[in-house]
Design a protein around this motif. Structure first.
Motif, mmCIF file in Angstrom:
data_model
loop_
_atom_site.group_PDB
_atom_site.id
_atom_site.type_symbol
_atom_site.label_atom_id
_atom_site.label_comp_id
_atom_site.label_asym_id
_atom_site.label_seq_id
_atom_site.Cartn_x
_atom_site.Cartn_y
_atom_site.Cartn_z
ATOM 1 N N ALA C 242 0.845 -1.199 0.000
ATOM 2 C CA ALA C 242 0.000 0.000 0.000
ATOM 3 C C ALA C 242 0.874 1.240 0.000
ATOM 4 O O ALA C 242 1.993 1.223 0.507
ATOM 5 N N ALA C 243 0.337 2.321 -0.564
ATOM 6 C CA ALA C 243 1.054 3.596 -0.571
ATOM 7 C C ALA C 243 0.022 4.721 -0.545
ATOM 8 O O ALA C 243 -1.083 4.566 -1.058
ATOM 9 N N VAL C 244 0.397 5.824 0.073
ATOM 10 C CA VAL C 244 -0.540 6.940 0.171
ATOM 11 C C VAL C 244 0.186 8.271 -0.010
ATOM 12 O O VAL C 244 1.347 8.415 0.363
ATOM 13 N N LYS C 245 -0.531 9.220 -0.605
ATOM 14 C CA LYS C 245 -0.068 10.608 -0.675
ATOM 15 C C LYS C 245 -1.159 11.437 -0.015
ATOM 16 O O LYS C 245 -2.324 11.351 -0.395
ATOM 17 N N PHE C 246 -0.757 12.159 1.002
ATOM 18 C CA PHE C 246 -1.739 12.972 1.709
ATOM 19 C C PHE C 246 -1.790 14.372 1.139
ATOM 20 O O PHE C 246 -0.767 14.928 0.738
ATOM 21 N N GLY C 247 -2.990 14.947 1.166
ATOM 22 C CA GLY C 247 -3.152 16.348 0.804
ATOM 23 C C GLY C 247 -3.244 17.183 2.066
ATOM 24 O O GLY C 247 -2.793 16.743 3.139
ATOM 25 N N ALA C 248 -3.847 18.316 1.961
ATOM 26 C CA ALA C 248 -4.019 19.176 3.119
ATOM 27 C C ALA C 248 -4.884 18.469 4.159
ATOM 28 O O ALA C 248 -5.746 17.662 3.807
ATOM 29 N N ASP C 249 -4.628 18.739 5.425
ATOM 30 C CA ASP C 249 -5.410 18.186 6.545
ATOM 31 C C ASP C 249 -5.428 16.661 6.542
ATOM 32 O O ASP C 249 -6.420 16.043 6.928
ATOM 33 N N ARG C 250 -4.336 16.061 6.068
ATOM 34 C CA ARG C 250 -4.209 14.596 6.069
ATOM 35 C C ARG C 250 -5.337 13.931 5.284
ATOM 36 O O ARG C 250 -5.723 12.795 5.562
ATOM 37 N N ILE C 251 -5.880 14.664 4.346
ATOM 38 C CA ILE C 251 -6.868 14.054 3.459
ATOM 39 C C ILE C 251 -6.112 13.208 2.434
ATOM 40 O O ILE C 251 -5.052 13.604 1.962
ATOM 41 N N VAL C 252 -6.652 12.030 2.138
ATOM 42 C CA VAL C 252 -5.997 11.160 1.170
ATOM 43 C C VAL C 252 -6.094 11.772 -0.223
ATOM 44 O O VAL C 252 -7.183 11.976 -0.751
ATOM 45 N N ALA C 261 -1.149 -12.945 -3.384
ATOM 46 C CA ALA C 261 -1.354 -14.322 -2.927
ATOM 47 C C ALA C 261 -2.815 -14.708 -2.733
ATOM 48 O O ALA C 261 -3.114 -15.680 -2.043
ATOM 49 N N VAL C 262 -3.717 -13.932 -3.311
ATOM 50 C CA VAL C 262 -5.132 -14.297 -3.245
ATOM 51 C C VAL C 262 -5.728 -14.413 -4.645
ATOM 52 O O VAL C 262 -6.921 -14.222 -4.853
ATOM 53 N N GLY C 263 -4.865 -14.734 -5.597
ATOM 54 C CA GLY C 263 -5.298 -14.914 -6.970
ATOM 55 C C GLY C 263 -4.066 -15.290 -7.777
ATOM 56 O O GLY C 263 -2.968 -15.408 -7.228
ATOM 57 N N SER C 264 -4.245 -15.442 -9.067
ATOM 58 C CA SER C 264 -3.090 -15.787 -9.889
ATOM 59 C C SER C 264 -2.290 -14.568 -10.302
ATOM 60 O O SER C 264 -1.261 -14.674 -10.954
ATOM 61 N N ALA C 265 -2.792 -13.396 -9.921
ATOM 62 C CA ALA C 265 -2.068 -12.145 -10.167
ATOM 63 C C ALA C 265 -2.291 -11.245 -8.958
ATOM 64 O O ALA C 265 -3.285 -11.402 -8.238
ATOM 65 N N PRO C 266 -1.392 -10.299 -8.730
ATOM 66 C CA PRO C 266 -1.660 -9.314 -7.672
ATOM 67 C C PRO C 266 -2.960 -8.584 -8.002
ATOM 68 O O PRO C 266 -3.248 -8.304 -9.169
ATOM 69 N N GLN C 267 -3.749 -8.301 -6.977
ATOM 70 C CA GLN C 267 -5.042 -7.667 -7.191
ATOM 71 C C GLN C 267 -4.986 -6.213 -6.731
ATOM 72 O O GLN C 267 -4.893 -5.943 -5.529
ATOM 73 N N ALA C 268 -5.021 -5.296 -7.687
ATOM 74 C CA ALA C 268 -5.020 -3.873 -7.334
ATOM 75 C C ALA C 268 -6.445 -3.465 -6.959
ATOM 76 O O ALA C 268 -7.383 -3.651 -7.731
ATOM 77 N N LEU C 269 -6.607 -2.960 -5.762
ATOM 78 C CA LEU C 269 -7.947 -2.571 -5.308
ATOM 79 C C LEU C 269 -8.288 -1.168 -5.798
ATOM 80 O O LEU C 269 -7.400 -0.368 -6.106
ATOM 81 N N ASP C 270 -9.583 -0.851 -5.818
ATOM 82 C CA ASP C 270 -10.008 0.504 -6.172
ATOM 83 C C ASP C 270 -9.976 1.374 -4.923
ATOM 84 O O ASP C 270 -10.989 1.994 -4.544
ATOM 85 N N ALA C 271 -8.823 1.429 -4.292
ATOM 86 C CA ALA C 271 -8.740 2.134 -3.007
ATOM 87 C C ALA C 271 -9.029 3.620 -3.169
ATOM 88 O O ALA C 271 -9.666 4.243 -2.317
ATOM 89 N N GLN C 272 -8.582 4.176 -4.303
ATOM 90 C CA GLN C 272 -8.779 5.609 -4.540
ATOM 91 C C GLN C 272 -10.272 5.958 -4.519
ATOM 92 O O GLN C 272 -10.672 6.975 -3.992
ATOM 93 N N LYS C 273 -11.065 5.043 -5.086
ATOM 94 C CA LYS C 273 -12.495 5.277 -5.174
ATOM 95 C C LYS C 273 -13.118 5.374 -3.773
ATOM 96 O O LYS C 273 -13.979 6.189 -3.511
ATOM 97 N N PHE C 274 -12.644 4.504 -2.883
ATOM 98 C CA PHE C 274 -13.239 4.471 -1.549
ATOM 99 C C PHE C 274 -12.663 5.522 -0.606
ATOM 100 O O PHE C 274 -13.367 6.063 0.231
ATOM 101 N N LEU C 275 -11.352 5.783 -0.748
ATOM 102 C CA LEU C 275 -10.701 6.607 0.266
ATOM 103 C C LEU C 275 -10.213 7.960 -0.229
ATOM 104 O O LEU C 275 -9.862 8.827 0.569
#
Lengths: 800, 181, 327
Positions: C242-252, C261-275
């Motif tokens: 995981a990696a993050v870049k914070f904006g002002a006020d620690r907003i993601v 290891a939970v599939g045959s390929a690494p699974q990139a999540l839509d983290a940006q969409k949620f957070l």
């Protein structure tokens, strides 16, 4: 470092006699040996769990360049087994294969690659049969049983023993516990893969160099299966790179190497690869158990009924003994006034189960100790106290007629409670942290030989040479436990020397006298006693000669500090070397023998020969854990152990066995399992078969309790197996103390802990484990034995 | 297959061998050079029994085609000293009973040696990390950790004494230790 | 003793020579870097190459350099060297941590970053010697047509078990791939295909030569978590990069979470969409990401531990990874 009272060597911490060879890599293990003109053997193994062999065509393989010998089942028509009552095995599958990995064809060639290629060129026509992969399938037995010659089909052995009327015991109970528990099978996984070389000697003799625990039994079986006189066979046990019971049986590669060596006139080596070792197995039986215990409110046990189903795999091996052992030792730790035991071993189409460290005892011990913990909670008695209330006492007869002599169980319990702070911790640690308690008993050698014999169980020869050199010849094998050092220490103590002055020659059925082998924790007690007798006889011979020179009676000599002293006039002494030269000049070749035969300990009932031992060790143990409530992962923080050793011959070796036993117990409790996917092992590799690494190993605090056994050499009892036993239930009990859930299964994996916690949170009871026990009537003829006389008049077994 | 002539350097000696390219260092050591102190428990890199040092780093000889280590300095257990001239680490190992069956021991000793050569004062955690690639079934690991710890402590104490007497002596001793190693 | 099958061997000193050999021998040659993955699979006869091309003499592929404000790691750099490298530890501690978690000390001395990225997918049915692999019917990743894990499956479910891939994917690292007369750079995520057999997008004859890390400062924090039952030896049962870049006020401002290891390929999540645009500990958003992660993960009974438990752990470890990003 308390022991060593009045001894020069015994009770000390001398470096093991083979220590420097081992740390410098100079020890020659079986696969380190090579012989001129050597061939290499490989097996073609069965890909099927259960199939009839219609035809084997080896013609292409036999014709391949570099192939020198091809053997099939027809070359070994005599069935064998380590126990004469259970001879159901062939060196190579005879007309049927009964598990994946069973050897079918053996090929010797100029190198392994050629032998492997030749194996691939063999064509076997199989007719597949339905396989029995579980206890339930074996019991149900819908098709052809695995061994048609077995009287009860897939039921290999059934035992039913009752001591007194258990119903009467239950009638006196005020509280009952009835539980079901499953202990998964696991394997030894010695770091050294099995290896042996058969070497032809002269025209009709063969010597087998093998990584085996039991060369004597191997000698007997090889002669039998090869239809040779015993005088034509010699077995030399190489230092075993780990045994743990896994090198007790005599294996196909050992028979085949001998036959091929005789057939080709060339040495033939077999070294198994790791996956073959997993399939060769002979490890811990999976056991499904049911137990009912009646208690009084004060915690006293009034009766126990214990039932076990063992999943034996494809052949008998030592499984008859295992079956008895699942019921033998419960009354040896607790005073059980009425006891009933029913055990049934089933044949399944899996690699063969056999003896693994603790042989048949860890499974019932795990169950009973968890059950005692549950009872303690229910009765509102602390778990250690509940054990104390029921603990077997020194010099008593168990309800199943075992003779207990020295016994430090109470001292062990009290010691562990004290050093672990158990009373302040149990039930009082923060959520996630917990402490668990358990105890156990184990034998110091089986009282019975594996085949009928009236001969000694251990014989030792001590030889002394003109230059003062001492040799101790013993048939026992050093599998890492340090038996060579034990022998050297005993002989050295008697003769006033250092252990390193004694050369131990061991495990060679041609040059050393008989010893039954390194199993059932018997070597220190039995072979140690034989060594003690031989050493004393040697001392007496030399003493007589030296005393005559001194002009004193022979018993007025003292052997110490490399000298023979005049006890009447301590200013006078003779150097050890001079005494030896003098004695030899008067007596000729100096040699002495010692023998050990255990007293007749058999209980007065059929089956009463399995379990009795001349002495029992006792252990108490506490485990502290930290469980992650989000994952169920268990971190073992610390183990406290007190072990009744009788007296330690060498403290370093004893502590090593305690730590190694606890390690293996925890590894079984947390990780190890022989899991199958259909007919194949799921994890036949050292990566996938999980064992504890240095990372998971907790701190261990060990205390030795010295009860000075009256019959053990210098008071010694066993330590190789006992400390493993309580580690497993103590861990399960600690998990309960930490997060309030019962895992009635071994191994206790994080998924089980987490799911049990979820069930608890949902109000479905915080337990994972089997819920049912097969209601299958035993095929055994019920044996009802009287309670020992020592149990009459409320005497509770005490031998007064 | 075509055999390859390799000029290996094992325990300070030139060892020319003629082997198939598919021959691993493990096989060459044990079967061609008769250095059987290096053991094998799985031949798949899962146990650590075949650990040797390649240019001072612990590696698994079962996973190295011999051709890949041509030119490197290979050190095996045989280089550390024989039963009559053991390395002080080996003495401590034996004294504590850290070798029971002794089969995994050469691999462990080589892992420990690599640690002690690069880290003069390892912590208990350093020691555990260094031997985390070696499996033992006998000991429960404690005596192994203790042996390494004791050796390191003793070496430091010895060196402190040496320093207080003569800094040159320290160097001499270090050289001597190294030579023994 | 388990031994290697026979093969021809070449040890070129340059990338050019290596790519030429790979080009000439078509699919019958295999590259050997550290050997910790290839050698066991050859011993198990999972592959039977005619030619093994060892890269150990290609010095240009070893080591860490800086170029245009980015760290560039040679694919042949040992995992131990990656774990210990001061600049990597300073800027991308999650990568150092991932490398340090792989296998054992010996395996990290031998194994390379490139090798770990291209690690063959794993399955307990497949990772056995051929005798047992084929007992009861060979699987499709071996010589058969069936999957023994998901009955009736048309695809292979062997597990992507790289520890460095999820981190490098989360960081947005890139891979330099060279083949005879050709060269390209692809993002790490694009290297993988969710198929246990055809698990890489690597082209025939291509050699992974370099890993290009993002410019320092692209992310404020990175994290790596690994689930396994023992602290050593074991492949991941699950890992999270995981990696993050914070904006002002620690907003993601930007966030990237990749499961391994939970599939045959690494699974990139839509983290940006949620957070994206939220606080990283926003309970609702975290719960949504956890549920999403569990949906994306397909643990199956083809490695250690029950797959049901591993699925549960996806949620736990996803949340823990987020916590680690602010720890």
């Amino acid at each position: 470092m308390a022991p060593k009272t009045g001894f020069a060597v015994i009770g000390g911490t001398e470096t093991r006699v083979d220590g420097l060879e081992k740390v410098t890599g100079r020890t020659r293990f079986a696969d380190d040996l090579s012989f001129p003109n050597m061939l290499y053997g490989r097996f073609l193994r069965s890909p099927h769990a259960h199939a009839r062999i219609r035809k084997i065509d080896v013609s292409r393989a036999a014709a391949m360049p570099g192939v020198h010998c091809v053997l099939t089942g027809r070359d070994f028509p005599i069935p064998f087994g380590p126990l004469p009552i259970s001879e159901d095995e062939y060196v190579l599958a005879f007309d049927k294969v009964t598990y994946v990995g069973e050897p079918v064809v053996a090929i010797a060639a100029i190198d392994e690659a050629t032998a492997d290629a030749a194996c691939r060129a063999v064509v076997v026509d199989y007719e597949e049969l339905d396989a029995y992969m579980t206890l339930e399938e074996a019991l149900e037995q819908r098709g052809e049983p695995i061994h048609t010659e077995h009287r009860f089909g897939n039921i290999h052995k059934a035992v039913s023993l009752e001591f007194g009327d258990v119903a009467q015991g239950f009638a006196e109970a005020e509280y009952f516990r009835e539980d079901v528990f499953f202990y998964q099978g696991n394997t030894h996984m010695p770091i050294e893969e099995h290896s042996c070389t058969g070497v032809p000697e002269g025209i009709d003799r063969v010597t087998l160099y093998s990584s085996t625990q039991n060369p004597h039994y191997g000698h007997r079986l090889i002669a039998k299966a090869l239809q040779l006189p015993g005088s034509r066979v010699r077995v030399v046990a190489t230092p075993a790179g780990g045994g743990f019971g896994g090198k007790c049986d005599t294996f196909s590669h050992e028979f085949a190497a001998c036959r091929m060596a005789l057939r080709t006139g060339r040495p033939v080596k077999f070294t198994l690869n790791r996956e073959e070792v997993f399939y060769t197995h002979r490890g811990r039986h999976p056991v499904l158990m049911w137990s009912k215990i009646g208690f009084r409110r004060n915690g006293r046990i009034t009766g126990m009924h214990f039932r076990s189903f063992l999943d034996g795999g494809a052949y008998g091996s030592l499984g008859v003994a295992t079956t008895y052992y699942t019921g033998a030792l419960q009354p040896c730790s607790y005073r059980i006034p009425y006891y009933k035991f029913e055990g049934t071993r089933l044949t399944t189409n899996k690699p063969v189960c056999g003896p693994k460290r603790g042989h048949g005892a860890p499974q019932p011990r795990a169950m009973i100790e968890v059950q005692m913990d549950k009872a303690a909670v229910d009765l509102g008695i602390d778990p250690a106290q509940l054990r104390l209330v029921n603990a077997i006492e020194p010099y008593s007869k168990t309800i199943n007629h075992f003779r207990v002599t020295s016994c430090g169980l109470k001292e062990c319990i009290e010691k562990v409670v004290e050093v672990s702070g158990f009373n302040d911790k149990w039930g009082r640690l923060p959520h996630g942290k917990g402490i668990g308690f358990a105890i156990s008993a184990y034998l110091s050698g089986a009282g019975t030989t594996q085949y009928p014999s009236n001969g000694p169980h251990s014989e030792v020869v001590v030889k002394v040479g003109r230059f003062g050199e001492v040799q101790c010849l013993t048939g026992s094998t050093d599998i890492g436990q340090g038996s060579m050092t034990v022998h050297a220490s005993i002989v050295a103590e008697v003769l006033g020397l250092h252990a390193s002055d004694v050369m131990v020659i061991n495990g060679d059925t041609a040059t050393t006298p008989i010893d039954l082998g390194s199993y059932s924790s018997r070597v220190t007690f039995m072979s140690g006693n034989a060594a003690l007798e031989a050493a004393r006889r040697m001392r007496d011979q030399i003493a007589a000669v030296v005393a005559a020179t001194f002009g004193i009676p022979a018993d007025c000599t003292e052997f110490r500090e490399h000298k023979v002293f005049n006890a009447v006039n301590p200013g006078q002494s003779m150097a050890w070397e001079d005494a030896c030269a003098l004695a030899e000049s008067k007596l000729g070749a100096l040699s002495s023998t010692g023998n050990y035969t255990p007293p007749d300990l058999d209980g007065p009932y059929k089956g009463g020969a399995v379990g009795p031992s001349p002495a029992y060790s006792y252990t108490a143990l506490a485990v502290q854990v930290d469980v992650d409530p989000e994952t169920g992962m268990i971190d073992v923080e610390k183990v406290w152990c007190a072990h009744d050793i009788g007296f330690p011959i060498n403290q370093t070796l004893v502590i090593g066995q305690v730590e190694g036993g606890i390690y293996m117990g925890l590894s079984e409790a947390l990780f190890e399992e022989m899991d199958y996917r259909k007919s194949r092992l799921e994890a036949p590799s050292m990566l996938d078969y999980k064992t504890i690494t240095v990372n998971e190993m907790p701190e261990i605090e060990t205390h030795l309790i010295c009860t000075h056994d009256p019959e053990g050499p210098f008071g010694a009892k066993e330590v190789g197996q006992g400390p493993l036993l309580p580690a497993i239930p103590a861990l399960l009990n600690a998990v309960y103390d930490a997060v309030g859930v019962r895992i009635d299964e071994v191994p206790c994996t994080p998924d089980k802990v987490l799911f049990a916690m979820e069930r608890k949170a949902d109000g479905r009871g915080g337990r994972i484990g089997p819920t049912a026990f097969p209601e299958h009537a035993t095929t055994a003829r019920a044996v009802r034995a009287p309670r020992p006389a020592e149990w009459e008049n409320g005497n509770e077994g005490r031998m007064n | 297959m075509k055999q390859m002539a390799l000029a290996l350097r094992v325990n300070g000696e030139e060892k020319p061998v003629l082997v198939s390219p598919s021959r691993t260092l493990l096989e060459v050591l044990r079967e061609d050079l008769n250095l059987t102190g290096t053991k094998h428990g799985c031949e798949l890199g899962e146990c650590g029994a075949c650990t040797v040092l390649v240019d001072g780093k612990p590696m698994l000889s079962c996973l190295l085609p011999a051709a890949q280590v041509e030119g490197a300095e290979i050190t095996t257990i045989e280089a550390l000293g024989g039963p009559s001239t053991p390395h002080p680490l080996q003495l401590e190992w034996a004294r504590l009973g850290a070798a029971q069956c002794g089969y995994c021991t050469p691999g462990f000793v080589m892992s420990a040696k690599a640690l002690l050569d690069s880290n003069p004062e390892p912590t208990r955690e350093d020691i555990k990390a260094a031997i985390a690639g070696n499996l033992c079934r006998c000991t429960g690991y404690h005596k192994i950790v203790e042996a390494i710890e004791n050796f390191a402590r003793q070496r430091k104490a010895d060196q402190a004494i040496d320093r207080s007497i003569d800094t040159t002596a320290t160097a001499v001793r270090a050289v001597a230790l190294e030579a023994r190693g | 003793m388990l031994r290697l099958p026979e093969f021809e061997y070449a040890a070129p000193a340059t990338v050019g020579e290596a790519t030429r050999l790979m080009h000439e021998r078509g699919g019958k040659a295999m590259l050997l870097a550290g050997g910790t993955d290839l050698i066991p699979s050859l011993k198990r006869r999972q592959y039977l190459p005619e030619l093994v091309v060892s890269l150990h003499k290609v010095e240009a592929m070893r080591g860490v350099r800086e170029a245009d404000g980015r760290l560039v790691i040679g694919a042949l750099t040992s995992l131990d060297a990656v774990a210990a490298h001061p600049a990597i530890r300073a800027s991308w501690p999650a990568l150092a941590k991932a490398a340090a978690s792989i296998g054992t000390p010996q395996l990290r001395n031998q194994g390379t970053l490139g090798g770990n990225l291209l690690l063959d997918t794993r399955c307990t049915v497949y990772n056995q010697l051929e005798e047992w692999r084929d007992a009861g019917g060979s699987c499709m990743k071996s010589t058969g047509v069936k999957c023994h894990i998901v009955l009736g499956s048309k695809r292979c479910w062997a597990i992507s078990s790289s520890d460095t891939a999820p981190v490098l994917a989360a960081l947005g690292a890139e891979l330099r791939l060279v083949r005879h007369g050709d060269e390209r750079t692809v993002p790490v995520v694009a290297m993988y295909r969710d198929d246990g057999i055809d698990y890489l997008t690597l082209q025939p004859g291509e050699v992974l030569t370099e890993v290009l890390l993002p410019p320092v400062g692209k992310w404020d924090r990175s994290a790596f978590l690994k689930l396994r039952r023992r602290g050593t030896f074991d492949f991941p049962l699950l890992n999270v990069g995981a990696a993050v870049k914070f904006g002002a006020d620690r907003i993601v401002e930007r966030i990237s979470v990749v499961l391994g290891a939970v599939g045959s390929a690494p699974q990139a999540l839509d983290a940006q969409k949620f957070l994206g645009g939220k606080q990283i500990d926003d309970a609702v958003a975290v719960a949504a990401l956890q549920a999403h992660a569990a949906k994306r993960a397909t643990p199956l009974p083809n490695t250690d531990s029950s797959h049901v438990w591993r699925k549960r752990m996806v949620q736990v470890y996803t949340a823990r990874a987020l916590k680690e990003l602010v720890a």
